[in-house]
Design a protein around this motif. Structure first.
Motif, PDB file in Angstrom:
ATOM      1  N   UNK A 156       0.815  -1.223   0.000  1.00  0.00           N
ATOM      2  CA  UNK A 156       0.000   0.000   0.000  1.00  0.00           C
ATOM      3  C   UNK A 156       0.846   1.270   0.000  1.00  0.00           C
ATOM      4  N   UNK A 157       1.792   1.453   0.928  1.00  0.00           N
ATOM      5  CA  UNK A 157       2.576   2.694   0.886  1.00  0.00           C
ATOM      6  C   UNK A 157       3.785   2.624  -0.047  1.00  0.00           C
ATOM      7  N   UNK A 163       4.180   2.304  -9.321  1.00  0.00           N
ATOM      8  CA  UNK A 163       3.700   2.369 -10.697  1.00  0.00           C
ATOM      9  C   UNK A 163       2.256   1.879 -10.763  1.00  0.00           C
ATOM     10  N   UNK A 164       1.625   2.153 -11.882  1.00  0.00           N
ATOM     11  CA  UNK A 164       0.270   1.651 -12.091  1.00  0.00           C
ATOM     12  C   UNK A 164       0.251   0.126 -12.106  1.00  0.00           C
ATOM     13  N   UNK A 165       1.283  -0.483 -12.644  1.00  0.00           N
ATOM     14  CA  UNK A 165       1.359  -1.947 -12.679  1.00  0.00           C
ATOM     15  C   UNK A 165       1.432  -2.518 -11.261  1.00  0.00           C
ATOM     16  N   UNK A 224      -1.196  -4.877  -9.358  1.00  0.00           N
ATOM     17  CA  UNK A 224      -0.774  -6.114  -8.685  1.00  0.00           C
ATOM     18  C   UNK A 224      -1.318  -6.151  -7.257  1.00  0.00           C
ATOM     19  N   UNK A 225      -1.259  -5.030  -6.563  1.00  0.00           N
ATOM     20  CA  UNK A 225      -1.791  -4.964  -5.201  1.00  0.00           C
ATOM     21  C   UNK A 225      -3.277  -5.301  -5.190  1.00  0.00           C
TER      22      UNK A 225
END
Length: 157
Positions: free
Chosen positions: A86-87, A91-93, A97-98
């Motif tokens: 989270x912190x 990147x957007x990727x 993935x998160x």
């Protein structure tokens, strides 16, 4: 409701409880973070109490063991990855993935609930006091008032 019906409906009943009460998620997270509560176990116990299938103390200990194994080896590691990300996503990727990890964590919790419900369905006795969720939370150090509040949020409706 039979134990089989409980087993088949428990996940849907949990989802419905979350939809009914916006405060439920934060109350469960508080119990998880402050007292180490296993939220899937807590919710199964709340619903079992409401349905009249509250486990007797020996069966509650068995359920807690089933939950602890799955939680320690499957849910907790996924949660730790998600919380670390989270912190730290850059990147957007990584953000995507998160979100995938979050979805897998939720599925792991659903599987835990199904394991618990299947175990509960095999028990042939119930505690007439119907207080297993409160007993569980108070055993973790939650106050009687806090435990009753969480149980009320789940069992309402």
């Amino acid at each position: 409701m039979t134990r089989e019906e409980f087993e088949n409906s428990v996940w849907a009943d949990m989802v419905a409880a979350y939809r009914r009460s916006p405060a439920l998620a934060s109350a469960c997270l508080e119990m998880q973070d402050s007292h180490g509560a296993d939220v899937p176990l807590l919710l199964v116990l709340c619903l079992a109490d409401r349905a009249g299938f509250s486990p007797v103390p020996e069966d509650l200990a068995q359920l807690a063991g089933v939950a602890a194994d799955w939680h320690a080896h499957v849910v907790r590691p996924l949660r730790e990855v998600r919380r670390w990300q989270k912190p730290n996503v850059m990147t957007e990727a990584e953000t995507a993935h998160r979100e995938k990890v979050k979805a897998v964590e939720l599925e792991a919790e659903r599987m835990e609930v199904l394991r618990l419900a299947a175990t509960l369905a095999r028990f042939d006795r119930a505690d007439p006091a119907g207080r297993s969720a409160r007993t569980y939370l108070q055993g973790l150090g939650a106050s009687a008032e806090a435990a009753a509040g969480v149980v009320a949020l789940v069992q309402a409706g």
